[in-house]
Every structure is written in C-alpha cells, then in structure tokens.
Motif scaffolding. Structure first.
Motif, PDB file in Angstrom:
ATOM      1  N   LEU A 129      -5.570  35.746 -32.545  1.00 42.99           N
ATOM      2  CA  LEU A 129      -6.924  36.233 -32.317  1.00 42.99           C
ATOM      3  C   LEU A 129      -7.199  37.413 -33.240  1.00 42.99           C
ATOM      4  CD1 LEU A 129      -7.350  36.281 -28.416  1.00 42.99           C
ATOM      5  CD2 LEU A 129      -8.288  34.637 -30.025  1.00 42.99           C
ATOM      6  N   ASN A 130      -8.323  37.371 -33.930  1.00 43.12           N
ATOM      7  CA  ASN A 130      -8.685  38.525 -34.748  1.00 43.12           C
ATOM      8  C   ASN A 130      -9.406  39.545 -33.875  1.00 43.12           C
ATOM      9  OD1 ASN A 130     -11.405  37.737 -34.511  1.00 43.12           O
ATOM     10  ND2 ASN A 130     -11.304  36.532 -36.409  1.00 43.12           N
ATOM     11  N   ALA A 131      -9.806  40.653 -34.466  1.00 40.10           N
ATOM     12  CA  ALA A 131     -10.421  41.739 -33.688  1.00 40.10           C
ATOM     13  C   ALA A 131     -11.704  41.292 -33.001  1.00 40.10           C
ATOM     14  CB  ALA A 131     -10.698  42.931 -34.599  1.00 40.10           C
ATOM     15  N   LEU A 162     -13.327  38.120 -26.122  1.00 46.34           N
ATOM     16  CA  LEU A 162     -12.542  37.732 -24.957  1.00 46.34           C
ATOM     17  C   LEU A 162     -12.548  38.841 -23.909  1.00 46.34           C
ATOM     18  CD1 LEU A 162     -10.729  35.618 -23.608  1.00 46.34           C
ATOM     19  CD2 LEU A 162      -8.789  36.637 -24.809  1.00 46.34           C
ATOM     20  N   ARG A 163     -12.421  40.070 -24.347  1.00 42.99           N
ATOM     21  CA  ARG A 163     -12.469  41.208 -23.416  1.00 42.99           C
ATOM     22  C   ARG A 163     -13.813  41.262 -22.683  1.00 42.99           C
ATOM     23  NH1 ARG A 163      -8.352  44.904 -23.742  1.00 42.99           N
ATOM     24  NH2 ARG A 163      -7.120  44.879 -25.632  1.00 42.99           N
ATOM     25  N   ARG A 164     -14.908  41.022 -23.402  1.00 44.37           N
ATOM     26  CA  ARG A 164     -16.236  41.029 -22.775  1.00 44.37           C
ATOM     27  C   ARG A 164     -16.354  39.932 -21.723  1.00 44.37           C
ATOM     28  NH1 ARG A 164     -18.087  41.271 -27.953  1.00 44.37           N
ATOM     29  NH2 ARG A 164     -18.357  43.390 -28.651  1.00 44.37           N
ATOM     30  N   LYS A 165     -15.865  38.749 -22.053  1.00 46.02           N
ATOM     31  CA  LYS A 165     -15.916  37.634 -21.093  1.00 46.02           C
ATOM     32  C   LYS A 165     -15.069  37.936 -19.871  1.00 46.02           C
ATOM     33  CE  LYS A 165     -16.945  34.149 -24.562  1.00 46.02           C
ATOM     34  NZ  LYS A 165     -16.461  33.004 -25.315  1.00 46.02           N
ATOM     35  N   CYS A 166     -13.921  38.546 -20.096  1.00 48.14           N
ATOM     36  CA  CYS A 166     -13.063  38.932 -18.970  1.00 48.14           C
ATOM     37  C   CYS A 166     -13.781  39.954 -18.092  1.00 48.14           C
ATOM     38  CB  CYS A 166     -11.742  39.510 -19.469  1.00 48.14           C
ATOM     39  SG  CYS A 166     -10.620  38.297 -20.156  1.00 48.14           S
ATOM     40  N   THR A 226       2.980  38.080 -28.854  1.00 46.34           N
ATOM     41  CA  THR A 226       1.908  38.969 -28.419  1.00 46.34           C
ATOM     42  C   THR A 226       1.442  38.537 -27.034  1.00 46.34           C
ATOM     43  OG1 THR A 226       1.223  39.162 -30.721  1.00 46.34           O
ATOM     44  CG2 THR A 226      -0.323  39.945 -29.053  1.00 46.34           C
ATOM     45  N   THR A 227       1.536  39.446 -26.080  1.00 46.52           N
ATOM     46  CA  THR A 227       1.215  39.114 -24.696  1.00 46.52           C
ATOM     47  C   THR A 227       0.084  39.996 -24.182  1.00 46.52           C
ATOM     48  OG1 THR A 227       3.517  38.509 -24.283  1.00 46.52           O
ATOM     49  CG2 THR A 227       2.141  38.895 -22.363  1.00 46.52           C
ATOM     50  N   ALA A 228      -0.889  39.328 -23.566  1.00 46.08           N
ATOM     51  CA  ALA A 228      -1.944  40.028 -22.840  1.00 46.08           C
ATOM     52  C   ALA A 228      -1.798  39.638 -21.378  1.00 46.08           C
ATOM     53  CB  ALA A 228      -3.319  39.632 -23.346  1.00 46.08           C
ATOM     54  N   VAL A 229      -2.079  40.581 -20.506  1.00 40.49           N
ATOM     55  CA  VAL A 229      -2.017  40.308 -19.073  1.00 40.49           C
ATOM     56  C   VAL A 229      -3.438  40.329 -18.548  1.00 40.49           C
ATOM     57  CG1 VAL A 229      -1.040  41.008 -16.869  1.00 40.49           C
ATOM     58  CG2 VAL A 229       0.217  41.468 -18.961  1.00 40.49           C
ATOM     59  N   PHE A 230      -3.800  39.259 -17.841  1.00 36.91           N
ATOM     60  CA  PHE A 230      -5.103  39.177 -17.176  1.00 36.91           C
ATOM     61  C   PHE A 230      -4.873  39.449 -15.707  1.00 36.91           C
ATOM     62  CE2 PHE A 230      -7.487  35.980 -20.131  1.00 36.91           C
ATOM     63  CZ  PHE A 230      -7.226  36.780 -21.219  1.00 36.91           C
ATOM     64  N   PHE A 231      -5.366  40.576 -15.215  1.00 35.49           N
ATOM     65  CA  PHE A 231      -5.269  40.923 -13.797  1.00 35.49           C
ATOM     66  C   PHE A 231      -6.564  40.518 -13.109  1.00 35.49           C
ATOM     67  CE2 PHE A 231      -2.485  44.056 -15.869  1.00 35.49           C
ATOM     68  CZ  PHE A 231      -1.319  43.882 -15.131  1.00 35.49           C
ATOM     69  N   THR A 283     -11.421  27.394 -29.413  1.00 35.70           N
ATOM     70  CA  THR A 283     -10.668  27.903 -30.560  1.00 35.70           C
ATOM     71  C   THR A 283      -9.208  27.469 -30.605  1.00 35.70           C
ATOM     72  OG1 THR A 283     -10.070  29.909 -29.356  1.00 35.70           O
ATOM     73  CG2 THR A 283     -12.098  29.990 -30.659  1.00 35.70           C
ATOM     74  N   GLY A 284      -8.687  26.935 -29.516  1.00 32.57           N
ATOM     75  CA  GLY A 284      -7.271  26.585 -29.471  1.00 32.57           C
ATOM     76  C   GLY A 284      -6.393  27.743 -29.037  1.00 32.57           C
ATOM     77  N   ILE A 285      -6.945  28.928 -29.029  1.00 28.48           N
ATOM     78  CA  ILE A 285      -6.257  30.125 -28.557  1.00 28.48           C
ATOM     79  C   ILE A 285      -7.222  30.874 -27.663  1.00 28.48           C
ATOM     80  CG2 ILE A 285      -4.497  30.609 -30.306  1.00 28.48           C
ATOM     81  CD1 ILE A 285      -6.559  32.017 -31.951  1.00 28.48           C
ATOM     82  N   PRO A 286      -6.825  31.604 -26.739  1.00 23.79           N
ATOM     83  CA  PRO A 286      -5.478  31.977 -26.317  1.00 23.79           C
ATOM     84  C   PRO A 286      -4.826  30.870 -25.490  1.00 23.79           C
ATOM     85  CG  PRO A 286      -7.072  33.004 -24.892  1.00 23.79           C
ATOM     86  CD  PRO A 286      -7.851  32.262 -25.943  1.00 23.79           C
ATOM     87  N   ALA A 287      -3.511  30.971 -25.337  1.00 27.11           N
ATOM     88  CA  ALA A 287      -2.761  29.982 -24.581  1.00 27.11           C
ATOM     89  C   ALA A 287      -2.062  30.639 -23.403  1.00 27.11           C
ATOM     90  CB  ALA A 287      -1.727  29.317 -25.482  1.00 27.11           C
ATOM     91  N   LEU A 288      -2.000  29.918 -22.313  1.00 26.23           N
ATOM     92  CA  LEU A 288      -1.319  30.416 -21.115  1.00 26.23           C
ATOM     93  C   LEU A 288       0.182  30.365 -21.322  1.00 26.23           C
ATOM     94  CD1 LEU A 288      -1.473  31.210 -18.048  1.00 26.23           C
ATOM     95  CD2 LEU A 288      -1.248  28.780 -17.574  1.00 26.23           C
TER      96      LEU A 288
END
Length: 173
Positions: A31-33, A39-43, A79-84, A102-107
C-alpha cells in the motif's frame, strides 16, 4: 528506539486489546501512502481503529494478555496493521471489499468472538459472523412473528363471524 519507548507502545497495545473485543492482523505490504490514508479513512467511518505496529512489540503485548494468542505468532511477519473493533464482522467486510478492488490488504489472522482465525481464506467465515445487534434483531423478529399471527387470526375470525351474523340477520325468514 529506546527501551522506555518500546514499553510505552507495548502498554498502549495492551490497553487497546482490552478496550476492543475483536482485532484483525492485516498485511498492508504494497500500500502506498495514498492507499493507506484512504484505508484509514474507511476504517474511521466504520469505527475501526487501524494501527500499524512492529511485529515484535505486538507479540510482547499479546504475551502479556491472559488469553493465549500463540496461534497468531506465526502471522507476525512483514508489514502488519491491527484493526481493532467492537463488531466482529465489520473489518472482514471492509477487507473483502478492499481486496477486490486492489488485491491488498490481505488478512493474516483475526481474533473474533473469542475464536482465532488464521489465513486469508477465513475472510468469508469472518464476514458471516453476526453482530450482537443482528442476532438480537433476529430473536425479536422470531418472537414477534407468532404474536402477529395470533392477532391477525383473531381479527380475521372476528370479521368472518361478524359477516356471518350480519348475513343471517338480514336474511328473510
């Protein structure tokens, strides 16, 4: 990074693990910037807290918890992101939608409804988990259904009986 800073981050992650009922480990490699920001906005709109973490610090935070999260340790690579979140299926639906585009992000893995799900193939299972509100709505609908049937039967029978009596009363003798 100083040891004190690491301890603060581990403590903050532990607080988040206790604050939220469910969390997802997501691979955000590639994922680029701009995509990460979107993605952060959607979250945020769906009440999901997204945090990009160092795998070792996350593992130490998981170790400090009472729940056995050891099946998740194998997923802590890259690279790991945590969705709480507090609703188990919301992040799964978001990830499924985003990965189609986009094919990314992946679980990588998830902890939802006190169960551990490992692998991207678990996304459909996680999407089908019903939230507490959905389950309550179904129960209320099931409880209301018999009462509605009884009321409509009584109303229909009353109208039928009234019609029969009216017809009998109007009939010449």
């Amino acid at each position: 990074m100083k040891k004190e800073d690491k301890q603060i981050i581990i403590k903050q992650l532990g607080e988040k693990l206790n604050e939220y009922a469910h969390f997802y480990l997501v691979d955000v490699t590639g994922l680029n910037a701009q995509q990460t920001s979107d993605l952060r906005r959607k979250c945020f709109k769906q009440e999901i807290k997204m945090v990009v973490v160092k795998n070792t610090l996350l593992q130490k935070a998981l170790d400090a918890e009472e729940v056995d999260y050891s099946p998740l340790y194998g997923c802590l690579k890259g690279t790991t992101a945590v969705f709480f979140c507090n609703t188990a299926n919301v992040p799964a639906k978001l990830l499924k939608e985003e990965s189609k585009a986009t094919g990314i992000p992946a679980l990588k893995a998830a902890y939802a409804e006190e169960g551990i799900y490992v692998g991207a193939d678990q996304i459909d299972t996680l999407c089908s988990i019903k939230s507490k509100a959905e389950v309550l709505a179904e129960v209320v609908a099931l409880l209301q259904s018999p009462a509605k049937n009884v009321v409509s039967a009584l109303q229909g029978a009353g109208q039928t009986l009234h019609g029969v009596l009216k017809t009998l009363g109007e009939r010449p003798e």
